[in-house]
Every structure is written in structure tokens, then in C-alpha cells.
Scaffold this active site. Structure first.
Site, PDB file in Angstrom:
ATOM      1  N   GLY A 252       0.817  -1.213   0.000  1.00 34.42           N
ATOM      2  CA  GLY A 252       0.000   0.000   0.000  1.00 34.42           C
ATOM      3  C   GLY A 252       0.847   1.257   0.000  1.00 34.42           C
ATOM      4  O   GLY A 252       0.503   2.256  -0.644  1.00 34.42           O
ATOM      5  N   ASP A 253       1.960   1.222   0.732  1.00 31.77           N
ATOM      6  CA  ASP A 253       2.869   2.377   0.760  1.00 31.77           C
ATOM      7  C   ASP A 253       3.458   2.634  -0.622  1.00 31.77           C
ATOM      8  O   ASP A 253       3.642   3.787  -1.030  1.00 31.77           O
ATOM      9  CB  ASP A 253       3.995   2.138   1.765  1.00 31.77           C
ATOM     10  CG  ASP A 253       3.485   1.819   3.154  1.00 31.77           C
ATOM     11  OD1 ASP A 253       2.397   2.319   3.512  1.00 31.77           O
ATOM     12  OD2 ASP A 253       4.153   1.066   3.883  1.00 31.77           O
TER      13      ASP A 253
END
Length: 310
Positions: A252-253
Site C-alpha cells: 500500500g505504501d
């Protein structure tokens, strides 16, 4: 310039254990240690993409010095407030045989009101229009759950675009301040609305409700099923890429990094979708929270498939 804010960084220790069993003695086959925390992970991936960012937030103790030394060594600009205590260590257990990833995360060191004021000063001391500020991740003890909302409001008043990637109360409070973009995963969105979102249509409908708060773009990651990219004019469903998964930590980062990089470069929606999906997929092919290589990202960009949703 993109700025990433990490209030609860971590040293990420990733171990691989074949056939991991709870309650038994387990033997580590390989291990690695990375400088981590969601905002720091974003800065690392922005660096891989060829962009620049400044990492800010809170560090403490020997672990904090390790993280700062790492960022200095790879030439990521940073300015952290050092506080008492010790930056947390998060343990990631990967079992290739059973296909599981287990996270054991510490809470983080206490941050006083005085320390938090110092962090706020470091964030806002030289902000100017055109900057992008990313607020992501959990917060340690001592920091109120409305902190992202407070800072998003302040940044908006300065004409700064903000991206929010958080969970629970941090996400809820932050949304009410109306950041430019949010990137929840499907589980975080369901938790926010307190209901199961059983279909693509239900996810889109829920995401569009958030425009009422002044949000311009919502990106919902769907894990292996891909992601939804939703703005007030268009909605795109990007399909997941079939890649060999080494670690899902930081996927997600990586997507947030690609979204911010695309925003800074002024990419069109389709360009943003392709880069974001490829960057996230390339990340899961790496061990620990090390950033994916730009060559791997470029290769995967050719395989990204998506469709417009009416």
C-alpha cells in the site's frame, strides 16, 4: 517536493520460517532488517521512481539513529524530531510453505505535547503552494487521533495538497478535514462504513460518499484483485497482476508513493493507474520493506490492465 510524515516509524525485522507453527520452536531460514514506517516506506519508493521527497516525523533511540543513517546513506532528505525512548521494532514472519505473512507490531514510544509541537513546526516551517504532504500510518502513545485532521486543515489553508493513508479513528478524523486524496484498502473502507462491501458497485458508491467532505480522489486497494481509482468524473478498475509474492508488507505504501509521484508530475488518470498498480505489484516481489527496482516496475507497467466503470 513531496513530504512524508511518519509519526510511528519502525525498524522492520523480516524473518522467513518454513511451516511456521504457533506454540512450537521455529527456526529462521533467512532474515533482513529495514528502516520502516509507512511514510518512510513511501519516501524509499519515491526515490526508486526517480523522485524526491523529504521524510519528517519522530525518531527515538538507537533504532531511530539506524533509520536516520539509512535515509542519509541513500540520500533521502529528512528532518526528524528525536524524543526519549526507543523507536519500535516490528517483526514480520513469512511462511512460504503455508503462504502466510504475520505481523507483530510494537506500539511505539511516547510522544509528549512539546515534542509534537516541534514536529508540527518542522512540517509547516517552509511549506509553499505546489507541495504534496502525505500523512500515513499509526501514531504512538501521546498523540491524539485527530492529529492528521488538524494538520490536513492547516495544510489546506496554505494551498497544499494532502494524501491520507491511515486506519480507524485516524482515517475517520482525517476524512472530515477533506484531504485531496485518500487511499484506504477495502478492509479499512468497510470498517469506516461499518458494513461489508460485497460488490464493486458497493465499493464505488461508498467511496463517492466521501466526496461530500471535500475529497477529490479516492483510491481503494483490493489486494490481489487490483484497485479502484475514483474521482468526481471517472472511475477505473485496475486488475491485479499475477506475480510471485515474497512479502505483502509495504504494498500500500508503494501505491501511495506512485500516486504522489504521479500527482507531482501531472500524470493523467490512466498513467497514474498503470504506474501505481505496477509499483505496488513490484513491491510484493521484494523481501521485507525494501523498495522495488525501477526496472521491475517498468516491466510490469506493460502488463497492467484496467477498465472504466460507468
Amino acid at each position: 517536493m513531496i513530504r512524508t510524515i511518519t509519526l510511528n516509524p519502525a525498524v522492520d525485522k523480516t524473518v522467513e520460517i518454513d511451516n511456521f507453527k504457533v506454540g512450537n520452536v521455529n527456526r529462521v531460514s533467512t532474515q533482513r532488517v529495514d528502516a520502516g514506517g509507512k511514510g518512510i516506506n513511501v519516501s524509499k519508493v519515491i526515490k526508486s521512481l526517480g523522485g524526491e521527497s523529504k521524510a519528517l516525523g519522530v525518531l527515538a533511540g538507537r533504532n531511530g539513529q539506524f533509520i536516520k543513517s539509512y535515509l542519509d546513506s541513500i540520500e533521502i532528505d529528512n528532518k526528524f524530531v528525536f524524543v526519549n525512548g526507543e523507536t519500535r521494532t516490528n517483526l514480520k514472519v513469512i511462511d512460504k510453505i503455508n503462504g502466510t505473512n504475520t505481523d507483530i507490531n510494537e506500539t511505539g514510544t511516547f510522544v509528549s505535547e512539546e515534542d509534537l509541537r516541534k514536529v508540527e513546526l518542522s512540517i509547516f516551517e517552509d511549506l509553499s503552494q505546489g507541495l504534496i504532504v502525505i500523512f500515513s500510518g499509526s501514531v504512538p502513545q501521546g498523540i491524539p487521533k485527530n492529529i492528521y485532521g488538524k494538520w490536513i486543515n492547516k495544510a489546506k489553508g496554505l494551498g497544499i495538497k494532502t494524501i491520507l493513508d491511515a486506519d480507524g479513528e485516524l482515517l475517520k478524523e482525517g476524512i472530515e478535514a477533506g484531504p485531496y486524496m485518500i487511499k484506504p484498502n477495502i478492509h479499512e473502507l468497510e470498517k469506516l462504513f461499518n458494513k461489508k462491501l460485497e460488490s464493486t458497485e458497493a465499493v464505488i458508491e461508498a467511496a463517492k460518499c466521501l466526496f461530500n467532505y471535500g475529497i477529490n480522489e479516492v483510491v481503494v486497494s483490493l489486494g490481489g484483485d487490483g484497485a479502484l481509482f475514483i474521482n468526481k468524473k471517472e472511475t477505473i478498475l485496475a486488475h491485479g497482476l499475477n506475480v510471485q509474492v515474497k512479502s505483502t508488507v509495504g504494498a500500500g505504501d508503494s501505491m501511495v508513493a506512485a500516486l504522489a509521484y504521479s500527482m507531482e508530475k501531472g500524470y493523467k488518470l490512466e498513467e497514474t493507474v498503470i504506474l501505481s498498480v505496477a509499483t505496488s505489484a513490484a513491491n510484493v516481489m521484494t523481501s521485507g520493506t525494501q523498495p522495488a527496482d525501477i526496472n521491475e516496475i517498468s516491466r510490469l507497467m506493460k502488463d497492467v490492465k484496467f477498465e472504466y466503470i460507468k
